[in-house]
Design an enzyme around this catalytic site. Structure first.
Site, PDB file in Angstrom:
ATOM      1  N   TYR A  50      58.375  39.096  42.364  1.00 35.73           N
ATOM      2  CA  TYR A  50      58.565  40.139  43.364  1.00 35.73           C
ATOM      3  C   TYR A  50      59.075  39.608  44.699  1.00 35.73           C
ATOM      4  CZ  TYR A  50      57.029  44.427  41.261  1.00 35.73           C
ATOM      5  OH  TYR A  50      56.963  45.561  40.509  1.00 35.73           O
TER       6      TYR A  50
ATOM      7  N   LYS B  49      50.202  33.763  32.071  1.00 29.99           N
ATOM      8  CA  LYS B  49      50.964  33.341  30.892  1.00 29.99           C
ATOM      9  C   LYS B  49      51.158  31.825  31.017  1.00 29.99           C
ATOM     10  CE  LYS B  49      53.540  34.512  27.236  1.00 29.99           C
ATOM     11  NZ  LYS B  49      53.102  35.274  26.058  1.00 29.99           N
TER      12      LYS B  49
ATOM     13  N   ASP C 109      49.886  39.152  27.430  1.00 29.45           N
ATOM     14  CA  ASP C 109      50.215  40.008  26.280  1.00 29.45           C
ATOM     15  C   ASP C 109      48.939  40.383  25.519  1.00 29.45           C
ATOM     16  OD1 ASP C 109      50.170  37.285  25.879  1.00 29.45           O
ATOM     17  OD2 ASP C 109      51.648  37.259  24.285  1.00 29.45           O
TER      18      ASP C 109
ATOM     19  N   ASP D 106      51.448  44.569  38.339  1.00 31.29           N
ATOM     20  CA  ASP D 106      52.235  45.799  38.381  1.00 31.29           C
ATOM     21  C   ASP D 106      52.136  46.516  37.039  1.00 31.29           C
ATOM     22  OD1 ASP D 106      54.142  47.612  39.383  1.00 31.29           O
ATOM     23  OD2 ASP D 106      55.769  46.503  38.428  1.00 31.29           O
TER      24      ASP D 106
END
Ligand code: NAD
Length: 337
Positions: A124, A171, A204, A228
């Site tokens: 971002y 991640k 995930d 987000d």
């Protein structure tokens, strides 16, 4: 002494939901002196900008704000007022609770999650460039300082609100340096909060688990992009944007606002749901230390929605925005006995 709060109704449906929210908040009896401030597309002609300096000055002075949505004009040269506010005031923590409200259609019962999203770093940061004409590159920024303050925020929030567990979302198996740094920092911060359980999840897997077993989770702390996505997923678990409150919090200033936008097609029709803004005001009252009033306003909102009569179209009713606000205000007074 009255709490002084900067009030930014915004544009589109903002002024209508703000009027309804103020009626509901005022019914709690908490003394609030509202500093009404104009921002958004409607003020550009008069001030030459959608974010006049006086708005920032007021927020810096009062330290607390309640805000309606503001339209981001497409292709006008002005950047998003919402993003500009977050940057100018360094509102680094985005707080997004997702709580089941009986009477709101959703697939689950008893969801009570809070997403704490880092608001300033990650992809971002918007640092992108073309590499030649057929490739593009975006730079992901994660710092130890940025990760530490958001994780500390999440643990402090958990402790203050009597929550049992913080889950860090990442991640790091693939982005070993950036997300690795976020995870390492989260573990370091967690060591200072032995009273709060800590675990981590790969993003995930986190999404799948939230859909399959949302009751296992409590407070989730995420870097900006995952936050987000995961926070919208959580809003979806409890019935969508009409009931999703939020807050953007910095060291100095805390700004409370609904997750949804300005829904321009409904502006001026006294039709949309004021709940997300009213629940943002509940968060604001808690922040101001007015916990009893906050709990009463939350309960009154749940009661009115549960009764199903004085609710807006999206909740299956035909009440207008202000009528729903007034019904919640009346219930707030009833609950005070
Ligand atoms: P939106 O949230 O404004 O509206 C999408 C749809 O959601 C609406 O058409 C409506 O069907 C529904 N909806 C939204 N709020 C509702 C409510 N309170 N009650 C009932 N239904 C509701 O999203 P959008 O159309 O993508 O965005 C419109 C504008 O708002 C854009 O300019 C966008 O940039 C801006 N925006 C501002 C904020 C903010 O101020 N923080 C946040 C998101 C979007």
């Amino acid at each position: 002494m009255a709490h002084v709060v900067t009030c930014i109704p915004g544009d589109g449906i903002g002024p209508e939901i703000m009027a309804a929210a103020k009626v509901a908040v005022e019914a709690t009896g908490v003394a609030i002196e509202w500093r009404d401030m104009e921002a958004g597309t409607d003020v550009v002609e008069r001030y030459g900008t959608p974010l006049p300096d006086a708005v920032l000055a007021s927020l810096r002075e009062t330290k607390v704000g309640l805000k309606g949505p503001i339209t981001t004009p497409v292709g006008s040269g002005f950047r998003s007022v919402n993003v500009a506010l977050r940057k100018a005031l360094d509102l680094y923590a985005n707080l997004r609770p997702a709580v089941t409200i009986p009477g709101v259609r959703s697939r689950y019962e008893d969801i009570d999650l809070v997403v704490v999203r880092e608001n300033t770093e990650d992809l971002y940061a918007g640092i992108e460039h073309m590499v030649g004409k057929d490739a593009a590159e975006s730079i992901k920024i994660i710092t130890r300082a940025g990760s530490e303050r958001i994780c500390r925020f999440a643990f402090e929030y958990a402790r203050r609100e009597g929550r049992r567990k913080v889950t860090a979302v990442h991640k790091a198996n693939i982005m070993k340096l950036t997300d690795g740094l976020f995870l390492e920092t989260a573990r370091d911060v967690a060591a200072g909060y032995p009273d709060i359980e800590f675990e981590d999840r790969i993003v995930d897997n986190m999404c799948m688990q939230l859909v399959q077993k949302p009751e296992l989770y409590d407070v989730l702390v995420c870097p900006n992009l995952y936050g987000d996505i995961v926070s919208d997923l959580c809003a979806g678990l409890v019935g969508g944007l009409g009931v999703a409150p939020g807050a953007n919090i910095g060291v100095e200033v805390a700004l409370f606002e609904p997750v949804h936008g300005s829904a321009p097609k409904y502006a001026g029709q006294d039709k949309v749901n004021p709940t997300a803004l009213i629940l943002s005001a509940v968060l604001m009252l808690r922040h101001l230390g007015e916990r009893e009033a906050a709990d009463r306003l939350f309960q009154a909102t749940k009661d009115v929605i549960g009764a199903g009569k004085m609710v807006t179209y999206d909740l299956g009713g035909s009440a207008g925005t202000m009528a729903m606000g007034r019904a919640i205000a009346a219930r707030v007074r009833e609950l005070a006995g």
